[in-house]
Design a protein around this motif. Structure first.
Motif, mmCIF file in Angstrom:
data_model
loop_
_atom_site.group_PDB
_atom_site.id
_atom_site.type_symbol
_atom_site.label_atom_id
_atom_site.label_comp_id
_atom_site.label_asym_id
_atom_site.label_seq_id
_atom_site.Cartn_x
_atom_site.Cartn_y
_atom_site.Cartn_z
ATOM 1 N N THR A 1 -9.327 2.947 7.319
ATOM 2 C CA THR A 1 -10.173 3.253 8.426
ATOM 3 C C THR A 1 -9.303 3.409 9.692
ATOM 4 N N ASP A 2 -9.959 3.974 10.657
ATOM 5 C CA ASP A 2 -9.288 4.310 12.065
ATOM 6 C C ASP A 2 -9.433 2.578 12.590
ATOM 7 N N ALA A 3 -10.430 1.888 12.252
ATOM 8 C CA ALA A 3 -10.577 0.536 12.674
ATOM 9 C C ALA A 3 -9.454 -0.556 12.019
ATOM 10 N N LEU A 4 -9.215 -0.123 10.839
ATOM 11 C CA LEU A 4 -8.035 -0.917 10.301
ATOM 12 C C LEU A 4 -6.641 -0.661 10.868
ATOM 13 N N VAL B 1 1.804 2.639 12.753
ATOM 14 C CA VAL B 1 2.273 1.686 11.541
ATOM 15 C C VAL B 1 3.178 2.502 10.467
ATOM 16 N N PRO B 2 4.188 1.909 10.352
ATOM 17 C CA PRO B 2 5.223 2.510 9.396
ATOM 18 C C PRO B 2 4.778 2.160 8.001
ATOM 19 N N VAL B 3 5.022 3.080 7.127
ATOM 20 C CA VAL B 3 4.452 2.972 5.658
ATOM 21 C C VAL B 3 5.810 3.240 4.630
ATOM 22 N N GLU B 4 5.816 2.285 3.895
ATOM 23 C CA GLU B 4 7.024 2.247 2.840
ATOM 24 C C GLU B 4 6.491 1.974 1.314
ATOM 25 N N ARG C 1 -3.350 8.469 8.432
ATOM 26 C CA ARG C 1 -3.672 7.605 9.377
ATOM 27 C C ARG C 1 -3.015 6.274 10.074
ATOM 28 N N LEU C 2 -2.591 5.641 8.966
ATOM 29 C CA LEU C 2 -1.457 4.642 9.368
ATOM 30 C C LEU C 2 -0.329 5.076 10.402
ATOM 31 N N VAL C 3 0.309 6.085 9.816
ATOM 32 C CA VAL C 3 1.612 6.409 10.618
ATOM 33 C C VAL C 3 1.044 6.826 11.860
ATOM 34 N N ASP C 4 0.002 7.735 12.223
ATOM 35 C CA ASP C 4 -0.321 8.098 13.402
ATOM 36 C C ASP C 4 -0.841 7.212 14.464
ATOM 37 N N PRO D 1 -3.765 2.297 -0.198
ATOM 38 C CA PRO D 1 -3.761 3.768 0.007
ATOM 39 C C PRO D 1 -3.713 4.636 -1.279
ATOM 40 N N VAL D 2 -3.336 3.854 -2.372
ATOM 41 C CA VAL D 2 -3.418 4.759 -3.654
ATOM 42 C C VAL D 2 -4.622 4.454 -4.542
ATOM 43 N N THR D 3 -5.310 3.474 -4.290
ATOM 44 C CA THR D 3 -6.495 2.824 -5.438
ATOM 45 C C THR D 3 -7.789 3.119 -4.736
ATOM 46 N N ASN D 4 -7.703 2.802 -3.297
ATOM 47 C CA ASN D 4 -9.006 2.858 -2.656
ATOM 48 C C ASN D 4 -8.813 3.208 -1.200
ATOM 49 N N PRO D 5 -8.360 4.870 -1.077
ATOM 50 C CA PRO D 5 -7.681 4.965 0.265
ATOM 51 C C PRO D 5 -8.840 5.044 1.398
#
Length: 402
Positions: free
Chosen positions: A211-214, A252-255, A246-249, A203-207
């Protein structure tokens, strides 16, 4: 300058393709010199790195570099430095003692209920502060092939005490969706694995990688957490926000785990700004890591007192949600401990049962202790009968995460 000016001839579709970003990573001094003039120290850093350590930055991440300032936080994270060749006290090739705890090639098992699954030895960007340089910065380890992955999954399956698996490397999101999904599916099929975590800087270096698929694939293996690694507000771009949201939506929680880096983010103002921005991305600040004793990173380490002072400056001046735990991974495999400012200011006087505490402004307040000191929980033995306690699960369940 915009990415179109920095990378002429690149189409919008190419720029937004994560595979294009990985394939076109900048790896040499000449690659970077096409974007900005290198300093003499940076040229010497490249010369010293040749044949010893990997250098790479995606075009996206390189486009964030401030061309005019060698102290740019992006620049400091990707450009090799001559200081990496200067030994520092305590330098270790294996700073957190992982090698003695590798029962098979893909597994590090330092804690009874958790295991680290090394899925890959490559990254889209090689951070100069990397703690696993012995794996990601050289070819000595070799790649993690299908046999190593299958062996690792078999090991986890055979160890029922493992309930939490962190998939890392290298960066597992440098793998294809199919390969990553296969690893996660293999781990999720193990009944006693309750939680999966994926550690990634994508998410930082190659956001564009998110993708939606991932995101949908990660959600299929819930409960799964993505643990990412923002170090500076300069990394909090619209593209990074889009990846995190996109992950949170998708559920998928992100920390976030930052590393405290001298001269880069060793400032309460910078870290407060970073973590407040991350909260607007719906990313929870989790750890602020004291720099590990990885050989070649001594010039980026801070004294322990610096991190404690930063937390003290943040406390009371920003939301508790924005204040991470300051973690020290003890050298040689001792595990993580957390540090914080000392707020206990003394015992109560003249027989008064209690403690004096101070707040962030140095003001003292008395907290009286309750008269009853017994803190046992009578219902504990009822809720956790002996057979369930032996398996580590509550009554009414099988203790294996199902």
């Amino acid at each position: 300058m915009t990415w179109r000016e920095l990378f002429p001839g690149t189409t919008e579709a190419e720029w937004r393709d994560w595979r294009w970003q990985q394939r076109h990573a900048l790896t040499t001094a000449a690659d970077f010199e096409r974007l900005f003039p290198l300093t003499d120290a940076e040229r010497r850093g490249f010369a010293l790195a040749a044949g010893h350590t990997r250098v790479a930055a995606t075009p996206y991440y390189a486009s964030l570099v401030d061309r005019d300032h060698p102290a740019c936080p992006i620049r400091l994270q990707v450009m090799p430095s001559a200081a990496e060749a200067v030994p520092a006290p305590g330098d270790l090739d294996d700073p957190i003692g992982e090698e003695p705890h590798r029962p098979v090639r893909a597994i590090v098992h330092k804690y009874p209920d958790r295991a680290l699954f090394l899925a890959v030895d490559r990254c889209a960007v090689y951070c100069r502060h990397c703690t696993r340089r012995r794996i990601t910065f050289s070819d000595d380890e070799g790649g993690f092939d299908r046999a190593a992955v299958e062996e690792g999954i078999a090991w986890v399956r055979a160890h029922r005490e493992v309930r939490d698996v962190i998939v890392s490397g290298g960066d597992p999101l440098s793998l294809s969706d199919q390969k990553l999904d296969g690893i996660l599916a293999g781990l999720r099929a193990i009944p006693h694995v309750q939680v999966l975590r994926v550690a990634t800087r994508a998410p930082v270096t190659n956001p564009m990688r998110v993708t939606d698929a991932l995101a949908a694939a990660l959600r299929r293996h819930a409960p799964l957490f993505v643990v990412t690694h923002f170090n500076h507000p300069k990394e909090c771009t619209p593209e990074a926000r889009e990846a995190c949201e996109r992950l949170v939506d998708h559920g998928v929680p992100v920390e976030n785990q930052s590393v405290l880096l001298r001269g880069l983010n060793s400032s309460a103002r910078i870290l407060t700004d970073l973590n407040e921005r991350l909260l607007t991305f719906r990313v929870r600040p989790y750890y602020l890591h004291q720099g590990d004793l990885a050989a070649g990173t001594g010039h980026l380490r801070t004294p322990l007192a610096a991190g404690v002072a930063i937390l003290e400056a943040m406390r009371g001046r920003t939301s508790g949600l924005a204040i991470p735990h300051l973690a020290v991974d003890l050298p040689g495999g001792g595990g993580k401990v957390t540090l914080q400012p000392q707020y206990l200011a003394g015992e109560g006087e003249e027989g008064a049962r209690g403690h004096w505490l101070r707040n962030g402004r140095g003001e003292r307040y008395f907290y009286p202790e309750p008269p009853e000191q017994d803190c046992t929980c009578p219902y504990e033995a009822v809720y956790y009968p002996a057979d369930a306690a032996a398996r580590g699960g509550p009554a009414g369940g099988d203790g294996e995460g199902e």
